[in-house]
Design an enzyme around this catalytic site. Structure first.
Site: not given
Lengths: 1184, 352
Positions: A382, A840, A844
């Site tokens: 990410d 985080d 995700d």
């Protein structure tokens, strides 16, 4: 509370031209299930009458949540069921059940005790893990929220007691306890700001106006709003966040999956030898036993009865299956579990993965996947919050064609350092040392390791002057602009305009710190915050915003006094991802109407007037430079309007604004577009999207370790590309392959056309890569979410994957959480390699669950990713340590451990089989029952556990210096079938040697000087002694790292055997049976016992010893060489070589810092040569 | 494992901020995996040294063991077929089962090498499965040890009880092992003088002292039903029935020797030994062989060339390996820690 009052007066919804009119559902990416108008779904809530919901037949659930797997009642059956889902455990359970019958060759205790031990241990671990979840639930359920009681009185209540229909009051920075319908807020027009980071990972605040379709979701957080009132409509497990939470799949590592195959192989062998011995038994029993009068065949139990040969044969088959069970290592699973828990605790304890700032250590949340960390091939990351901190630093700017800002970006610093060290190494001559870069920035003595890029060192070496900015968001340094010096500049007018644009063109709100009087800003995006901070530092402090005005305090005016200037905001055309620009139209105190605009350079440049292109060339050059240095850039422009012009346009605009209908947005856009033309370029800003600490270095190392890195981000393409540059996934000179769709094409064309278009792009790109001749050429694939939707469809995904695999880096932007998961699955299944996803936010979660390994970034507020993850680390940079050190070690440890396990059980189990051939296949074991119990549980378990926990082929710092060593994992050098079969072969060899040597040595003659011959107990005990010595010496040879623990366990195990034998023999014969006094009286005084042990042990390990000696001497692996270098301290004696090798040890990378810096150096060298030939000493202005 | 909603995660976050300080892992060399460690490396020097050392130890030990084995004098002669009268040659089983036939049999042989006392006398059986699971289990150690446990015969079926006067009486010692006790006897004459065979202390002391009770006497043993092997003197406690004790230590293999007694005088070369055998034991039914063995011992026990040979072979293999490594090392030396052997130097262009 003055602050609150000021803000409450602003009807903030007026500020937004576009923001508040977008229906929120479009962001969700699908039909909102909560919509009342949705087909076939409605929910009746009686507001402020919570009790009704209990009485009426609505049965809305309570607001307490439970995420545990078991409760007190279900634990035992459920956990037992889980345990016996393993084939091996079922087998041992059946064997234990049969142990009471005469069929069993062993006593019940020897079958049940190890099984109970093994299963009990695993269940205890489950119970511990579940109790942690339970405690967390209790904590959440007991959180307090204000609930309306009566007559406007609010009382605090715990979350679990909140019911549907309750009216709750949520204060600033609190979480919503359930899904709420917004009733009112502290703002007059009933809007509120909500941070949904826990849900979708987006840090930008969302605006919720009062509207029946706007639901405040549980676990999002109220921001910038003092309080809201809401009515509870969905509670507990009905809330969206709970409905969306999926059970994360239980993951198993590649090694464990392969281990299953080995277990199956061993089961096959087990069944095979059981059949062989049953056939042997049947033949013996049928044809010979009737003559063996000493067995009383006339009066014999059914399981030996020659007259009922079928029954006897069948029961013998079962006996054999149990007897040879030692081939299947019962303690394998439990040993692996113990080892993994200990390995995980080492990961948790690693002080170098502890983040001081947030106070979070690393957390291995599941210990199943430790060894998988050593086999990762592709990392899917990410962006926001993972690679970047989402904090911007204003670093440079270009005003009126002049570039300001002397501080270097991270990329520049690294390049400088690398250059310097390269020159030192290659000794390029004195003329080169005049190169401006080296002189200024990097003192030579600080450059020790050429290959290492350690920014921290560079920064500190440059002294106090170059410390990171003290002011958050402001990293700018240039005396020409600071402290009012810009007033002396010849372009003072333009600079003034530049600062004004910065301080006026935004949507932020200032918050005055009452103690210091300094303003801080609550901005929608961190870029905007950085601009305002920069403007403040330049002397243009945005200090107040009212309904229609912006007040800026100017420190350095022509008069020399601090003046407050008020701008009337006439219109605000806010930022959307489609427009890529924002403008404000203001009337200043002199009555001039000016449009200030900032936006993406490409957009702004297209909208410049003829006379507004004065600085275009220089600005473009600077923008390219900034981009190259990994900075985010925006261009700033303005336009003066006359009254008439504005009024005309404003009429149009208001018409569009008040229009009702579907094309309202399009109309607004069109009208705005009319205004944002004929602009005059002022300059450009360069903001450093602060990467998280150590991210570029970490990516560099990971790239050198041979890992591929994909970035999947919800951000827009420009941002993503910028970040790609900043963290060195992209660099200048890399060929970027952008696969995108014309936005019109999607709406206008038919699906086939669109798909054809994409497929065409993909094929062309693949073709281009194939045609490429230059081996150094690197390609980057950039694809956006919409395109990805088509590219991920079944008929195209393989072409897409093929292209992506050929590219050095892949960036997917504007992808939805679901697409992240789909991409992950495509990589995982398409390449068959191990994937690791790191993120985080809640967006995700899908990707983290889908990947072979999910890593969550902990220490930030949202914990959803962490909760779904297998490993949680506080910073992206810890990934390097997690993979390159812990992953590498754990992989080797587990691989060696499993191989050894199979070896020792084959070596032991087969001796039992051989003996059968000499015992008429009757199912008699040559060993005492107690020896057999202890073999797996005590005598051989601790050394193999110490191997699994403590083994290190090379120390941790060497792992980091030679990232290429990591490739041993992804290439699976230590757990391929060749190696597994080798170990099995070694087990077979050892079993043959142990059995036959002992049998022949103790054949029939006396073994003592006193003439006694060996009975079965003596032979069995000697054989067992040989096995214990041989397998323990074998593991000592396998290990390459002996701390006192390994010494204690390995030699201690052998010692324990003799000690056990001594104690067992001393026990009264009632307990010790045939082993009574066996060591003291029978074996120890016999020299042949000791000589046989030594002979058998050496004979067993000799081939392995010869093999590893040969391998190391003539076919060494990388870790062998590095061990030798360390052993002979060559790294200290010959540092040059050490450095050279550790830099060469890296994968030929096309991405990452090193590759990037090398590219830059090539570029600079080329330039230098040109300069030298021209004999000019002037340095380029760019690099001063 | 399930995904907790972030409400619980938020709680965790709160917790984190509270416990911030305490969460820092404590430094110790153990937790950081930095314990001092011995990391031996198999350098060629070590390899050659290790193999040479093995050779240096194994070959002498092997030679010593071999020579010890060579010093052992062993005389073995099989008598199962020779002790059957010609008339019964085709029907040996009937002969051996017939109580009326004369079982005495005389065998002669000449001593070829001097045998120094003590000379151990063994009987050797072949194709006798003392290690059969049914056989091994068919005993009661409790019963052998104490008279109180004489009814402890559950593992002894079918040799557990006899019916005497319509009453079940336990057999002491019960079980198939005791029941099938070897019952051939030997008398040995040297040059027509009787050689005393000392039959004391042929069993392990621990067996005599602990496992076979001094107050346990044979009872109801071999009195009715099928008669297996030898009978026991009911007046002698089990602890003194050393033949039984020796027999009860079941052998590991179907071919085994058991100690019969000791001759405590030396036998000289050319001595003519005459053995008078009571050929009682029925090995004919199951095709087993019976032999009488006279053997001296050394520190390795009886004759056992294999141990010495195995030691010499392993030692020689080690020596060859040592020489092989030495030769390879001379012909194709690899400087230790030479980075050019690193995989990325061997095949430039990376590992892929």
């Amino acid at each position: 509370m003055t602050k609150g009052r000021i803000r409450a007066r602003i009807r903030r919804s007026h500020l937004y031209t576009f923001g508040c009119i977008r229906p929120s559902t479009t962001e969700e990416g699908g039909p909102n299930p909560l919509q009342l108008h949705g087909p076939g779904y409605s929910r009746t809530v009686y507001c402020n009458q919570p009790l009704i919901h209990e009485k009426k037949s609505l049965f809305y659930c309570k607001n307490n949540i439970s995420t545990t797997k078991y409760n007190v009642l279900t634990f035992l059956p459920k956990a037992l069921f889980e345990q016996f889902r393993r084939v091996a455990n079922i087998y041992f359970l059946l064997a234990a059940c049969l142990s009471a019958s005469p069929i069993s060759p062993f006593s019940p205790l020897s079958m049940i005790a190890p099984l109970a031990f093994v299963v009990g241990l695993s269940m205890a671990k489950e119970a511990l893990e579940d109790s942690r979840r339970f405690l967390q639930d209790v904590k959440v359920n007991n959180r307090k929220v204000s609930v309306h009681k009566s007559n406007g009185e609010f009382v605090p209540k715990s979350w679990q007691r909140v019911m549907v229909g309750d009216v709750v009051r949520v204060e600033k920075d609190q979480f919503f306890p359930a899904d709420l319908l917004l009733l009112s807020s502290s703002y007059e027009d009933g809007i509120c700001y909500v941070e949904t980071m826990n849900l979708d990972g987006e840090t930008n605040l969302k605006v919720y106006p009062l509207d029946p379709s706007q639901i405040l979701l549980r676990d999002s957080k109220l921001r910038n709003t003092d309080y809201v009132y809401g009515v509870v409509i969905f509670t507990g497990h009905d809330s969206k966040v709970m409905q969306n939470s999926t059970k994360s799949p239980s993951k198993r590592s590649t090694i464990e999956k392969k281990m299953d195959h080995i277990i199956y192989t061993l089961f096959t062998v087990l069944i095979l030898i059981s059949f062989i011995s049953s056939i042997g038994f049947v033949v013996k029993t049928r044809f010979q036993v009737p003559k063996w009068w000493y067995l009383r065949p006339d009066n014999i139990e059914y399981q030996y009865d020659p007259k009922k040969i079928m029954l006897a044969g069948m029961s013998h088959l079962i006996t054999a299956l149990i007897l040879y069970g030692y081939l299947i290592p019962i303690s394998l699973y439990v040993s692996i579990e113990i080892v993994k828990v200990l390995q995980a605790s080492f990961i948790n304890q690693d002080i170098q993965m502890y983040d001081e700032e947030t106070g979070t250590p690393a957390d291995a949340r599941t210990s199943n996947l430790n060894e998988e960390l050593g086999q990762v091939d592709t990392i899917l990351s990410d962006k926001t919050g993972t690679l970047t901190c989402n904090q911007m630093d204003f670093l440079k700017c270009s005003i009126a064609g002049t570039s300001y800002g002397v501080r270097s970006s991270e990329v520049e610093l690294a390049a400088a350092k690398q250059m310097a060290s390269d020159m030192e190494e290659q000794d390029m001559g004195s003329d080169l040392s005049n190169f401006p870069l080296i002189k200024g920035s990097v003192p030579q003595e600080n450059v020790r390791r050429a290959g290492e890029i350690e920014l921290e060192t560079v920064i500190t070496s440059k002294g106090d002057a170059d410390k990171r900015p003290a002011i958050k968001g402001f990293g700018f340094e240039d005396s020409r602009l600071m402290n009012g010096n810009w007033l002396k500049d010849r372009n003072v007018d333009v600079i003034l305009l530049f600062f004004r644009i910065l301080s006026v063109c935004h949507t932020a709100i200032p918050e005055v710190n009452e103690e210091t009087g300094v303003c801080t800003y609550e901005a929608e995006s961190p870029d905007e915050g950085a601009f305002l901070v920069a403007a403040r530092e330049f002397g243009f402090e945005f200090c107040r915003r009212t309904q229609s005005t912006v007040v800026v305090r100017e420190k350095f005016s022509a008069s020399g006094e601090v003046v407050e200037r008020e701008y009337r905001i006439l219109n605000l055309l806010d930022f959307t991802s489609k427009r890529k620009r924002m403008s404000v139209i203001v009337r200043d105190e002199e009555g001039n109407i000016i449009l200030f605009c900032k936006g993406a350079d490409s957009i702004i440049f297209d909208r410049l007037s003829e006379n507004g292109k004065m600085y275009l060339e220089a600005t473009t050059r600077h923008l390219n430079e900034y981009g190259e240095n990994g900075l985010r850039t925006l261009a700033l422009a303005y336009k003066r309007l006359n009254e008439q012009e504005y009024t005309e346009w404003n009429n149009e605009f208001q018409k569009a604004r008040t229009s009702v209908g579907t094309d309202r947005e399009a109309m607004l856009e069109e009208v705005s577009d009319l205004m944002e033309r004929e602009l005059i370029l002022v300059g450009a800003t360069a903001v450093e999207d602060k990467l998280q600490k150590g991210v570029p270095q970490c990516i560099d190392k990971l790239a050198q370790a041979g890992l591929k890195i994909w970035v999947l981000t919800g951000d827009k393409m420009e941002t993503a590309i910028n970040i790609g540059f900043a963290c060195s996934l992209l660099r200048q000179g890399m060929k970027q392959i952008c696969i995108t769709l014309d936005s019109n094409a999607v709406t206008n064309d038919r699906l086939e056309v669109v798909k054809g278009n994409i497929l065409n792009q993909i094929t062309n790109a693949s073709q281009m890569i194939k045609m490429e001749k230059d081996p150094h050429a690197a390609f980057a694939l950039i694809i956006d979410g919409k395109t990805l939707t088509y590219a991920l469809e079944d008929d195209m995904k393989h072409q897409f994957l093929g292209l992506a695999v050929d590219c050095a880096s892949v960036i997917c932007c504007r992808v939805s959480p679901k697409q992240k998961a789909l991409v992950t699955r495509l990589v995982k299944e398409g390449t068959g390699k191990t994937t690791l996803a790191i993120g985080d936010g809640a967006n995700d979660v899908g990707m983290i669950q889908e990947a072979d390994i999910g890593v969550g970034i902990s220490g930030v507020e949202g914990m959803q990713a962490v909760m779904a993850s297998d490993f949680a680390i506080a910073q992206f940079r810890f990934l390097e340590r997690l993979l390159v050190i812990h992953g590498h070690w754990c992989y080797k440890r587990i691989a060696q451990m499993i191989c050894y396990f199979f070896y020792k059980n084959i070596a032991f189990g087969l001796t039992i089989f051989y003996f059968e051939a000499f015992a008429g296949f009757s199912g008699q074991s040559v060993y005492d029952d107690w020896y057999m119990i202890l073999f797996n549980v005590v005598l051989t378990s601790l050394p193999v556990i110490s191997l699994g926990v403590f083994e290190q082929d090379v120390p941790s710092e060497v792992c980091l210096q030679f990232p290429a060593l990591y490739q041993q994992g992804p290439r699976n050098l230590f757990f391929d079938w060749y190696r597994i079969l080798g170990w099995m072969g070694n087990g077979l060899y050892s079993s043959l040697i142990i059995f036959f040597l002992v049998i022949i040595i103790f054949y029939d003659q006396a073994f003592r000087i006193n003439g006694q011959t060996a009975d079965m107990a003596a032979v069995g005990t000697t054989m067992f002694t040989c096995i214990i010595c041989a397998v323990n010496c074998q593991i000592a040879l396998t290990m390459s790292h002996f701390t006192w623990i390994q010494h204690l366990f390995v030699w201690g195990s052998i010692g324990t055997w003799y000690l056990f034998l001594l104690i067992y023999g001393v026990l009264p014969p009632k307990y010790s049976k045939t082993a009574y006094q066996i060591l003291i009286e029978v074996l120890a005084p016999a020299p042949i016992y000791w000589t046989a042990t030594v002979l058998v042990t050496i004979a067993c390990v000799l081939p392995y010893l010869a093999h590893i000696s040969f391998q190391r001497c003539f076919n060494p692996m990388d870790h062998h060489i590095i061990q030798e270098i360390k052993y002979y301290k060559k790294d200290i004696e010959d540092q040059h070589m050490w450095t050279r090798e550790s830099s060469k040890a890296r994968q030929e990378t096309k991405i990452g810092f090193t590759a990037r810096v090398e590219a830059k150096i090539r570029h600079l060298k080329g330039r230098l040569q040109k300069k030298q030939s021209a004999l000019v000493g002037v340095s380029s202005p760019t690099y001063t | 494992m399930s995904t907790d909603p972030s409400s619980s995660s938020a709680a965790a976050a709160e917790e984190i901020s509270n416990k911030r300080k305490s969460k820092k892992p404590k430094y110790s060399r153990f937790t950081q995996q930095e314990l001092p460690a011995w990391q031996p490396i198999l350098t060629p020097r070590w390899v050659i040294a290790i193999f040479t050392l093995i050779a240096l130890i194994f070959i002498p030990v092997g030679l010593a063991a071999f020579s010890a084995s060579q010093r052992v004098v062993e005389v073995e002669f099989e008598y199962d077929s020779t002790c059957i009268p010609d008339s019964y040659k085709d029907n040996a089983t009937a002969y051996i089962k017939d109580d009326t036939t004369n079982k005495t049999c005389t065998q002669k042989f000449i001593i070829n090498s001097r045998m120094q006392a003590p000379i151990f006398v063994y009987y050797q059986l072949d194709n006798f499965y003392q290690n059969h699971r049914r056989y091994v289990k068919s005993r009661s150690d409790e019963q052998l040890r104490t008279p109180d446990k004489e009814n402890d015969v559950s593992s002894c079926s079918p040799e557990d009880y006899v019916i005497i006067n319509n009453k079940s009486e336990p057999i002491v010692p019960c079980g198939l092992i005791a029941w099938s006790l070897f019952n051939d006897t030997y008398k040995i004459q040297n040059n027509d003088k009787d050689l005393a065979i000392n039959k004391t202390n042929i069993a392990w002391a621990s067996d005599r002292n602990t496992k076979f009770g001094a107050d346990v006497y044979p009872k109801n043993f071999q009195i009715s039903g099928l008669i297996g092997g030898a009978k026991l003197d009911p007046n002698l406690p089990l602890s003194e029935q050393e033949d039984l004790i020796v027999w009860m230590r079941t052998a590991a293999l179907p071919k085994f020797r058991k100690l019969y007694g000791r001759i405590e005088t030396d036998l000289e070369v050319e001595d003519e030994i005459v053995v008078l055998i009571e050929n009682n034991y029925n090995t004919y039914e199951f095709g087993g062989k019976k032999s009488l063995v006279l053997s001296t011992t050394t520190w390795i026990g009886g004759r056992n060339n294999f141990l010495g040979i195995a030691y010499v072979v392993i030692g020689s293999i080690s020596l060859l390996l040592a020489l092989g490594f030495l030769l390879l090392y001379i012909l194709k030396p690899r400087p230790l820690g030479d980075p050019s052997y690193l995989s990325w130097n061997k095949n430039p262009g990376g590992l892929r």
